[in-house]
Design a protein around this motif. Structure first.
Motif, PDB file in Angstrom:
ATOM      1  N   PRO A 245       6.283 -29.110  -7.667  1.00  0.00           N
ATOM      2  CA  PRO A 245       6.123 -28.995  -9.123  1.00  0.00           C
ATOM      3  C   PRO A 245       6.786 -27.720  -9.641  1.00  0.00           C
ATOM      4  CG  PRO A 245       4.033 -29.553  -8.059  1.00  0.00           C
ATOM      5  CD  PRO A 245       4.982 -29.183  -6.966  1.00  0.00           C
ATOM      6  N   ALA A 246       7.427 -27.823 -10.787  1.00  0.00           N
ATOM      7  CA  ALA A 246       8.031 -26.641 -11.393  1.00  0.00           C
ATOM      8  C   ALA A 246       6.938 -25.693 -11.879  1.00  0.00           C
ATOM      9  CB  ALA A 246       8.932 -27.051 -12.555  1.00  0.00           C
ATOM     10  N   THR A 251      11.055 -22.111 -16.391  1.00  0.00           N
ATOM     11  CA  THR A 251      11.160 -22.511 -17.802  1.00  0.00           C
ATOM     12  C   THR A 251      12.584 -22.423 -18.335  1.00  0.00           C
ATOM     13  OG1 THR A 251       8.880 -21.810 -18.223  1.00  0.00           O
ATOM     14  CG2 THR A 251      10.321 -22.081 -20.132  1.00  0.00           C
ATOM     15  N   ASP A 252      13.257 -21.304 -18.100  1.00  0.00           N
ATOM     16  CA  ASP A 252      14.621 -21.129 -18.624  1.00  0.00           C
ATOM     17  C   ASP A 252      15.580 -22.127 -17.993  1.00  0.00           C
ATOM     18  OD1 ASP A 252      14.337 -17.496 -18.832  1.00  0.00           O
ATOM     19  OD2 ASP A 252      13.789 -19.084 -20.272  1.00  0.00           O
ATOM     20  N   ALA A 253      15.460 -22.355 -16.693  1.00  0.00           N
ATOM     21  CA  ALA A 253      16.349 -23.297 -16.009  1.00  0.00           C
ATOM     22  C   ALA A 253      16.128 -24.719 -16.514  1.00  0.00           C
ATOM     23  CB  ALA A 253      16.122 -23.231 -14.508  1.00  0.00           C
ATOM     24  N   ILE A 254      14.883 -25.070 -16.790  1.00  0.00           N
ATOM     25  CA  ILE A 254      14.565 -26.407 -17.323  1.00  0.00           C
ATOM     26  C   ILE A 254      15.183 -26.582 -18.708  1.00  0.00           C
ATOM     27  CG2 ILE A 254      12.691 -27.863 -18.166  1.00  0.00           C
ATOM     28  CD1 ILE A 254      10.965 -26.725 -15.882  1.00  0.00           C
ATOM     29  N   LYS A 255      15.118 -25.539 -19.536  1.00  0.00           N
ATOM     30  CA  LYS A 255      15.701 -25.604 -20.878  1.00  0.00           C
ATOM     31  C   LYS A 255      17.214 -25.786 -20.807  1.00  0.00           C
ATOM     32  CE  LYS A 255      12.197 -22.906 -23.348  1.00  0.00           C
ATOM     33  NZ  LYS A 255      11.929 -21.646 -24.093  1.00  0.00           N
ATOM     34  N   LYS A 275      10.748 -29.899  -9.188  1.00  0.00           N
ATOM     35  CA  LYS A 275      11.865 -29.029  -8.811  1.00  0.00           C
ATOM     36  C   LYS A 275      12.398 -29.438  -7.446  1.00  0.00           C
ATOM     37  CE  LYS A 275      13.080 -24.139  -8.178  1.00  0.00           C
ATOM     38  NZ  LYS A 275      12.577 -22.743  -8.230  1.00  0.00           N
ATOM     39  N   VAL A 276      13.731 -29.565  -7.358  1.00  0.00           N
ATOM     40  CA  VAL A 276      14.383 -29.935  -6.104  1.00  0.00           C
ATOM     41  C   VAL A 276      15.226 -28.764  -5.630  1.00  0.00           C
ATOM     42  CG1 VAL A 276      15.849 -31.623  -4.933  1.00  0.00           C
ATOM     43  CG2 VAL A 276      14.505 -32.313  -6.943  1.00  0.00           C
TER      44      VAL A 276
END
Length: 410
Positions: A245-246, A251-255, A275-276
C-alpha cells in the motif's frame, strides 16, 4: 539422608504431576508413546569442542552445533533446540564432552507469545541408534505455532550422580516452519504464476522450478518450458517485483503519475493506491485487481506511463430485466478477486468467448457474473464457464445453475 530423601520425593511428585498436565493439554500435541529414541543427529556427537569456544558461545548467545541457542548453566553447557516436532536439549560439561544422560529426567514449560497458558511436558533421554544418550527431548507437535516466539523453562535432575539440586534455566526461540509451511509461505508471497498471470493454485498444485539458487512457482505444466527456456525473464520478475500500500510519503509521486497504467482510473479513486517497486521506476496502481496484469507484462504498462491514452469507457449500460425463462436458464458465478471496471470487463470478455454464451452481466458489488445462453437448447456448461473465469485470472468460488449449487468445478 533425610534431606536427600525429601528431594527425591519432591522431584518425583513434580515430574508425575507434569505428566498429567501434559496429557490434559490439547495444544501443542504430544506424539508417539512418550519414549524418545532413534532420532538421527549424527552431527550432535561432538566430544572435542574446545572449552574456550563453548564459553564464548554461551556468553554471546551463539547458535550451537545443532542450530539451537547455547548457554552456560552452572558447570554445564546447554543447547536448547526448538523444532516443529518438539524440543531437544544437548548437554555437555564445560570442556565440551558429551554426558551420559541415561539417568536424567526433566520438566519443560513452554509459554508462547500471545498466550498466557503454559504447557508442561516431561523430558526423557533421547536414545540414539548407537545407544548414546547425550540429549533429552520431548516429541510434541509445534508446527501450528510456527512463527511464534516461545519461552522454554526447564528443570533437570540426575545429570550427574553428584548433582544435589535441579538444574534450572530458561531460553527463548522462534518456532520454525515445517518444509510444507515454507513452501506454502513462498507461494503466498509470489501469489501468481509469472508466465500466465493466473493465481497459483487455480490450476492445481503449483509446480516449483529451481534455477541456480532461486525457485519460482508456476501454475501448471504448460508453463514449465517457458521458465526453463528464458529463466532470466521469469525468475527475475518474480523475485524483484514488490507490492505494498502507498503511504503519505508517496503523495507527490502519485500526483505526478495521476492515473493507473492498467485501467486509466485516477489514482485514489479506488482507495489507497498500490505501490510497485522493483521496476526501472516506482509505479502506482489503482487497486489490487491491477496487480496481475502488471505482473504479466510490466514493460507494457511502463511504456504507457510515458504517454497514456484516454481511458476506455468501462461503464455498464443500464440492463433490461430478465424474463422468467432467462432467469431459469442463467448461470450465476460468484467470483473472487474483482476490484474495478477493468476486472469486470476482463471477466466479461473472457466469458463471452465461451461456446454457447449469449450475454454476460458482471456485478462488482456482489462479485457475481450472470451468464445467459445464446440458445436455450445448447447452453454453455458450468465447467466451461468455471474454466473461463480461471482463464481470466480470477477465482470462481461458487456457481448456481438450474437450482443446483456447485462449490467446485463440476
Amino acid at each position: 539422608m533425610r534431606k536427600s530423601m525429601t528431594f527425591v520425593i519432591v522431584s518425583t511428585l513434580m515430574l508425575s504431576a507434569s505428566s498429567a498436565n501434559a496429557q490434559s493439554e490439547q495444544e501443542p500435541r504430544i506424539q508417539g508413546d512418550g519414549v524418545q529414541h532413534a532420532h538421527d543427529y549424527t552431527v550432535r556427537q561432538q566430544d572435542e569442542t574446545p572449552k574456550t569456544l563453548l564459553v564464548e558461545k554461551a556468553q554471546a548467545g551463539h547458535t550451537g552445533l545443532h542450530g539451537g541457542e547455547v548457554q552456560q548453566v552452572g558447570d554445564f553447557m546447554v543447547e536448547t533446540l526448538i523444532e516443529p516436532g518438539g524440543l531437544h536439549l544437548f548437554i555437555t560439561d564445560r570442556s565440551g564432552k558429551t554426558l551420559d544422560l541415561s539417568g536424567a529426567r526433566g520438566l519443560a514449560t513452554l509459554q508462547f507469545e500471545g498466550k498466557t497458558k503454559r504447557y508442561r511436558y516431561d523430558l526423557f533421554p533421547d536414545v540414539q541408534e548407537n545407544k548414546r544418550t547425550g540429549s533429552m527431548a520431548v516429541t510434541v507437535d509445534l508446527s501450528h505455532m510456527a512463527g511464534r516466539n516461545v519461552k522454554v523453562s526447564c528443570q533437570l535432575v540426575g545429570i550427574q550422580a553428584s548433582q544435589r539440586r535441579p538444574l534450572q534455566f530458561s531460553a527463548a526461540a522462534l518456532v520454525p516452519m515445517t518444509e510444507a509451511q515454507k513452501v506454502a509461505a513462498a507461494i503466498e508471497v509470489q501469489r501468481v504464476c509469472p508466465v500466465s498471470g493466473l493465481t497459483l493454485g487455480s490450476m492445481g498444485s503449483p509446480i516449483p522450478i529451481t534455477v541456480g539458487n532461486q525457485t519460482v512457482y508456476v501454475c501448471c505444466k504448460g508453463c514449465i518450458n517457458a521458465v526453463k527456456s528464458k529463466p532470466e525473464k521469469y525468475l527475475v520478475r518474480a523475485a524483484t517485483l514488490s507490492f505494498s500500500p502507498a503511504t503519505e510519503a508517496d503523495t507527490d509521486a502519485i500526483k505526478r503519475q495521476k492515473v493507473c497504467p492498467v485501467t486509466g482510473e485516477s489514482l485514489g479513486s479506488m482507495g489507497m493506491p498500490i505501490k510497485v517497486t522493483g521496476l526501472t521506476r516506482d509505479v502506482y496502481l489503482c487497486c489490487e485487481g491491477c496487480v496481475k496484469p502488471l505482473k504479466k507484462d510490466p514493460q507494457k504498462y511502463l511504456v504507457q506511463l510515458t504517454g497514456y491514452k484516454k481511458k476506455p469507457d468501462l461503464r455498464i449500460a443500464p440492463q433490461r430485466t430478465l424474463s422468467d425463462l432467462e432467469r431459469k436458464l442463467a448461470v450465476s458465478i460468484l467470483i473472487e478477486g474483482m476490484h474495478c471496471g477493468h476486472c469486470a470487463k476482463h471477466v466479461t470478455d473472457t466469458l463471452r468467448a465461451v461456446q454457447g454464451v449469449g450475454e454476460v452481466r458482471v456485478d462488482l458489488e456482489s462479485k457475481q457474473a450472470t451468464v445467459l445462453p445464446k440458445d436455450s437448447k445448447s447452453p454453455p456448461s458450468v465447467s466451461a464457464l468455471w474454466d473461463g473465469v480461471l482463464e481470466s485470472g480470477y477465482t470462481p468460488v461458487q456457481a448456481t445453475a438450474q437450482g443446483k449449487v456447485f462449490d467446485r468445478r463440476p
